[in-house]
Enzyme design. Structure first.
Site, PDB file in Angstrom:
ATOM      1  N   LYS A 226     -49.061 -15.794 -25.062  1.00  0.00           N
ATOM      2  CA  LYS A 226     -49.882 -15.035 -24.723  1.00  0.00           C
ATOM      3  C   LYS A 226     -51.197 -16.221 -25.453  1.00  0.00           C
ATOM      4  O   LYS A 226     -51.494 -16.539 -26.491  1.00  0.00           O
ATOM      5  CB  LYS A 226     -49.345 -14.189 -26.150  1.00  0.00           C
ATOM      6  CG  LYS A 226     -50.493 -12.791 -26.411  1.00  0.00           C
ATOM      7  CD  LYS A 226     -51.036 -12.389 -27.488  1.00  0.00           C
ATOM      8  CE  LYS A 226     -52.234 -13.319 -27.997  1.00  0.00           C
ATOM      9  NZ  LYS A 226     -53.650 -13.177 -28.053  1.00  0.00           N
TER      10      LYS A 226
ATOM     11  N   GLY B  37     -54.280 -11.083 -22.207  1.00  0.00           N
ATOM     12  CA  GLY B  37     -54.645  -9.381 -22.188  1.00  0.00           C
ATOM     13  C   GLY B  37     -55.994  -9.488 -22.968  1.00  0.00           C
ATOM     14  O   GLY B  37     -56.399 -10.766 -23.747  1.00  0.00           O
TER      15      GLY B  37
ATOM     16  N   PRO C 149     -55.411  -9.023 -28.341  1.00  0.00           N
ATOM     17  CA  PRO C 149     -54.579  -9.930 -28.963  1.00  0.00           C
ATOM     18  C   PRO C 149     -54.089  -8.680 -29.878  1.00  0.00           C
ATOM     19  O   PRO C 149     -52.839  -9.926 -30.287  1.00  0.00           O
ATOM     20  CB  PRO C 149     -56.497 -10.488 -29.106  1.00  0.00           C
ATOM     21  CG  PRO C 149     -57.045 -10.265 -29.673  1.00  0.00           C
ATOM     22  CD  PRO C 149     -57.655  -9.814 -28.447  1.00  0.00           C
TER      23      PRO C 149
ATOM     24  N   GLY D  13     -50.706  -9.673 -29.542  1.00  0.00           N
ATOM     25  CA  GLY D  13     -49.489 -10.494 -30.578  1.00  0.00           C
ATOM     26  C   GLY D  13     -49.417 -10.113 -31.351  1.00  0.00           C
ATOM     27  O   GLY D  13     -47.206 -10.524 -32.159  1.00  0.00           O
TER      28      GLY D  13
ATOM     29  N   GLU E  66     -50.319 -23.851 -36.913  1.00  0.00           N
ATOM     30  CA  GLU E  66     -51.305 -24.780 -37.161  1.00  0.00           C
ATOM     31  C   GLU E  66     -52.666 -24.348 -37.013  1.00  0.00           C
ATOM     32  O   GLU E  66     -52.980 -23.590 -35.844  1.00  0.00           O
ATOM     33  CB  GLU E  66     -51.008 -25.906 -36.147  1.00  0.00           C
ATOM     34  CG  GLU E  66     -51.792 -27.300 -35.485  1.00  0.00           C
ATOM     35  CD  GLU E  66     -53.346 -26.657 -35.616  1.00  0.00           C
ATOM     36  OE1 GLU E  66     -54.012 -26.506 -36.978  1.00  0.00           O
ATOM     37  OE2 GLU E  66     -53.107 -27.154 -34.289  1.00  0.00           O
TER      38      GLU E  66
ATOM     39  N   CYS F  17     -59.936 -28.145 -34.526  1.00  0.00           N
ATOM     40  CA  CYS F  17     -59.406 -27.653 -36.405  1.00  0.00           C
ATOM     41  C   CYS F  17     -59.255 -28.992 -36.828  1.00  0.00           C
ATOM     42  O   CYS F  17     -59.354 -28.943 -38.104  1.00  0.00           O
ATOM     43  CB  CYS F  17     -58.019 -26.876 -35.598  1.00  0.00           C
ATOM     44  SG  CYS F  17     -56.667 -28.133 -35.413  1.00  0.00           S
TER      45      CYS F  17
ATOM     46  N   GLU G  32     -64.206 -22.456 -43.087  1.00  0.00           N
ATOM     47  CA  GLU G  32     -64.396 -23.228 -41.647  1.00  0.00           C
ATOM     48  C   GLU G  32     -65.453 -22.486 -40.529  1.00  0.00           C
ATOM     49  O   GLU G  32     -65.046 -21.405 -40.363  1.00  0.00           O
ATOM     50  CB  GLU G  32     -63.081 -23.627 -40.743  1.00  0.00           C
ATOM     51  CG  GLU G  32     -62.298 -24.193 -39.960  1.00  0.00           C
ATOM     52  CD  GLU G  32     -61.539 -23.753 -38.618  1.00  0.00           C
ATOM     53  OE1 GLU G  32     -60.876 -25.081 -37.992  1.00  0.00           O
ATOM     54  OE2 GLU G  32     -60.590 -22.889 -38.770  1.00  0.00           O
TER      55      GLU G  32
END
Length: 487
Positions: free
Chosen positions: A181, A212, A215, A219, A257, A290, A391
């Protein structure tokens, strides 16, 4: 120029979404539509999971090592034949500048397929553990490696092909079946993997691609469905926590991750101090990485020198980015208007909290109608500020002074994250000791690269669970069984 529509790949068939639904694919450089992708529904995802489950349970994919290797070799060949199209997708869908398109977004992932095959060839699928007497009898023990099952692969938009290859190839070689996905912003890389799988003749259901616009719907179907054994996810820490929560009722095995707020420590004895500081500009792929170093820690004794170097470096760089076709340019737009606005909100928070804006800090309207934010640098930052703790995932560097080595390590480790980091010093032994004190999954010493196909990659703390790439990356997709044979 419009790309061909991205199609779903389910049970060996390239097809439209149920009902023919599609959604727009946007070019970050221009804000314009460059194509459409199939907009999958719950019906499509259910079919993909069922196909993957059937292929794992009812075919010999999970036990046929020769078939798996041959199919991955063919898949790699088909993907390499599409190199130039993949590069065009990297530029126009992902928003990569030309200096990053081939090396990072395309050629690196393509080359890694052969390296992953070499790691696969070295796996010991059965390992004799010898005889042992216990409980009144002697047993011969054998340790067996087996595929973990059906894998849900959820990928981000920043380096989608690299991460897709890093998850899918080890999973397939391990004997798992896969449902991919992709992030809604970058569907075409995954649909290209689906097309190549069809061309390579992968058995139906072994690999499925479901893109799609929603999500959460797609998901969470993967995460909550008991037919899915493992989730491999790369993305934000917030979403990673939700995956853990939603996967708990079925005890999903997880690889996560997640985010990072990595720090580079430049010690006062660093040779070419000015050069080391100047290399800290956050610009590569607009800071959308990241493991990007976004906190620069410099000694108070050389702080003003560092600030002057950064001011000059950012001033020079301000005219060197933003051209989509310049081969040396590594910085383009952010992925979307939403991400641009998110980054701008962090910049405003830095101003509000009293950090000094040394460079950038604005939407770069002179670069066009895309989602551009200037390379930005804050100085006089303290580690309790929002811009130092969260972040940002944009071209924003924060500079923090430290008193001494112990203070630098304390600041670097005072973070919810622990993904990457760096240390520079003229004394290698000193730098190595500092590197070992930093609580992160990877550390570069004196410019050393700690991320490669043959090395495990993953974080400490809220940067994730598990490792990707290397032998450890294969282990994420394997179960360990012990067989004891009575003698």
């Amino acid at each position: 120029m419009m790309f061909p529509d991205g199609k779903l790949y389910i049970n060996g068939e390239l097809r439209e979404a149920a009902g023919g639904a599609k959604y727009e694919d946007i070019n970050p450089w221009t804000g314009e539509i460059i194509g459409y992708a199939a907009d999958a529904s719950a019906v499509d995802m259910d079919e993909a999971i069922a196909a993957a489950r059937h292929a794992f349970d009812e075919t010999d994919w999970s036990t046929n090592l020769t078939l798996r290797r041959a199919m991955v070799v063919k898949l790699g060949e088909k993907l390499r034949a599409s190199r130039d199209r993949l590069a065009e997708i990297a530029q126009k869908e992902v928003g990569s500048a030309m200096g990053a398109v081939y090396a990072v977004q395309v050629d690196g992932p393509l080359a890694s397929i052969d390296e992953l095959l070499k790691i696969f060839d070295e796996i010991h699928w059965e390992k004799p553990m010898g005889e042992r007497f216990g409980w009144g009898s002697t047993s011969n023990r054998i340790l067996v490696k087996e595929a973990a099952g059906v894998v849900g692969v959820i990928t981000p938009w920043n380096v989608p092909f690299y991460i897709t290859i890093g998850k899918v190839i080890p999973a397939l070689l391990a004997g798992c079946t896969v449902v991919i996905k992709p992030a809604p912003d970058t569907p075409l890389f995954s649909t290209m993997v689906g097309e190549a799988s069809a061309q390579a003749g992968l058995p139906p259901g072994v690999l499925n691609v479901v893109c799609g616009s929603d999500p959460v719907l797609l998901g969470e179907m993967l995460v909550t469905d008991k037919r899915v054994d493992l989730i491999s996810f790369t993305g934000s820490t917030g979403v990673g926590k939700r995956i853990m929560e939603k996967g708990a009722p079925t005890l999903k095995r997880l690889f996560l991750e997640l985010g990072g707020k990595s720090a580079a420590i430049i010690l006062e004895d660093t040779p070419n101090f000015a050069e080391a500081v100047s290399q800290s500009v956050v610009c590569f792929h607009a800071g959308q990485g990241c493991a990007t170093i976004t906190r620069l820690l410099v000694p108070k004794s050389r702080y003003q020198e560092a600030v002057a170097v950064l001011e000059a470096t950012y001033s020079a760089y301000s005219q060197m980015w933003g051209d989509p076709n310049e081969p040396t340019n590594v910085m383009g737009p952010l992925i979307s208007a939403r991400q641009r606005d998110r980054v701008m909100s962090y910049i405003q928070s830095g101003i509000d909290e009293g950090a000094r804006l040394l460079a950038g800090g604005h939407i770069a309207k002179d670069k066009g109608n895309g989602f551009f934010v200037e390379p930005t640098c804050f100085v006089d930052v303290t580690n309790d500020m929002k811009i130092a703790r969260e972040e940002i995932f944009g071209p924003v560097l924060v500079v923090i002074p430290f008193e001494d080595e112990d203070d630098a390590v304390r600041i670097a480790n005072d973070s919810d994250y622990g993904l990457s980091g760096g240390v520079r010093s003229g004394d290698l032994d000193r730098a190595m000791k500092v590197a070992k004190r930093i609580r992160t999954g990877t550390v570069g010493v004196n410019g050393g690269m700690s991320i490669a196909v043959d090395l495990p990659f993953g974080g400490y703390k809220q940067s994730g669970i598990g490792k990707e790439w290397g032998q450890e990356g294969f282990d994420e997709y394997l179960e360990t069984k012990v067989i004891g044979v009575g003698l």
